[in-house]
Design a protein around this motif. Structure first.
Motif, PDB file in Angstrom:
ATOM      1  N   THR A 151      37.319  37.943  68.141  1.00 45.19           N
ATOM      2  CA  THR A 151      37.369  38.645  66.484  1.00 45.19           C
ATOM      3  C   THR A 151      36.800  38.082  65.790  1.00 45.19           C
ATOM      4  O   THR A 151      36.644  38.800  65.226  1.00 45.19           O
ATOM      5  CB  THR A 151      38.931  38.587  66.972  1.00 45.19           C
ATOM      6  OG1 THR A 151      39.478  37.444  66.142  1.00 45.19           O
ATOM      7  CG2 THR A 151      39.490  39.193  67.384  1.00 45.19           C
ATOM      8  N   ASP A 152      36.542  36.247  65.328  1.00 46.59           N
ATOM      9  CA  ASP A 152      35.675  36.037  64.223  1.00 46.59           C
ATOM     10  C   ASP A 152      34.399  35.709  64.172  1.00 46.59           C
ATOM     11  O   ASP A 152      33.884  35.401  63.082  1.00 46.59           O
ATOM     12  CB  ASP A 152      36.827  34.384  63.953  1.00 46.59           C
ATOM     13  CG  ASP A 152      37.838  34.932  63.723  1.00 46.59           C
ATOM     14  OD1 ASP A 152      38.858  35.514  63.766  1.00 46.59           O
ATOM     15  OD2 ASP A 152      38.679  33.288  63.551  1.00 46.59           O
ATOM     16  N   GLY A 153      34.248  36.470  65.489  1.00 51.09           N
ATOM     17  CA  GLY A 153      32.476  36.549  65.652  1.00 51.09           C
ATOM     18  C   GLY A 153      32.473  35.311  66.461  1.00 51.09           C
ATOM     19  O   GLY A 153      33.040  34.968  67.689  1.00 51.09           O
TER      20      GLY A 153
END
Length: 168
Positions: A93-95
């Motif tokens: 979700t953060d990359g």
């Protein structure tokens, strides 16, 4: 996806309860857990022990090694894991994220922190291979003056009391 691989031995502590998959559904048994390893050294100048950053690995084990690991190891156990190190990249979700993965070839308790009792399982094949290792349990090491290597243990060693009586 794995990008590079390297043979590695890691000493650390199990950070998650080992999980077993496909133990009874006919698939290849697979176990996994997280392993934390923290380098520690003595700071002579300060007179204290120092810890470096903890490195985390996702340990995977297959077949007999997976079954034995899941039955023998628990969260918090000190272990030594030998295997092939690789990286897995995935989208979080953060990359983009990267995980260090250690595909275990051998693992067991670190006896510097306690004792263990080894018990053979029904399978004699080495984990991850089709051939069983040579069983050298019936062999004894030759003394240095008789040459190096192993020889059959034909004669039992004398009892300590008998050895002392024969010498005296």
């Amino acid at each position: 996806m794995s990008t590079q691989s390297l043979d590695l031995t890691v000493v650390g502590w199990i950070g998650t309860e080992p999980r077993i998959f496909h133990e009874s559904d006919g698939g290849v048994p697979y176990a996994s857990f997280r392993l934390g390893s923290t380098r520690r050294w003595f700071d002579k100048g300060e007179g204290v022990w120092r810890d470096a950053q903890t490195e985390w690995f996702h340990v995977k084990a297959f077949r007999t090694l997976a079954l034995n690991a899941a039955r023998s190891l628990r969260k918090g156990d000190p272990v030594i894991v030998q295997g092939v190190l690789s990286t897995e990249e995935w989208a979080g979700t953060d990359g983009p994220r990267t995980t260090l993965v250690l595909d275990a070839v051998a693992l067991g308790p670190n006896l510097a922190f306690g004792s263990s009792h080894f018990a053979r399982t029904g399978s004699s094949a080495a984990a991850g291979s089709d051939e069983a290792p040579a069983d050298v349990s019936g062999l004894e090491e030759l003394p240095d003056d008789e040459g190096a290597g192993l020889a059959p243990a034909d004669e039992p060693e004398p009892e300590p009391e008998l050895a002392l009586a024969a010498a005296g």
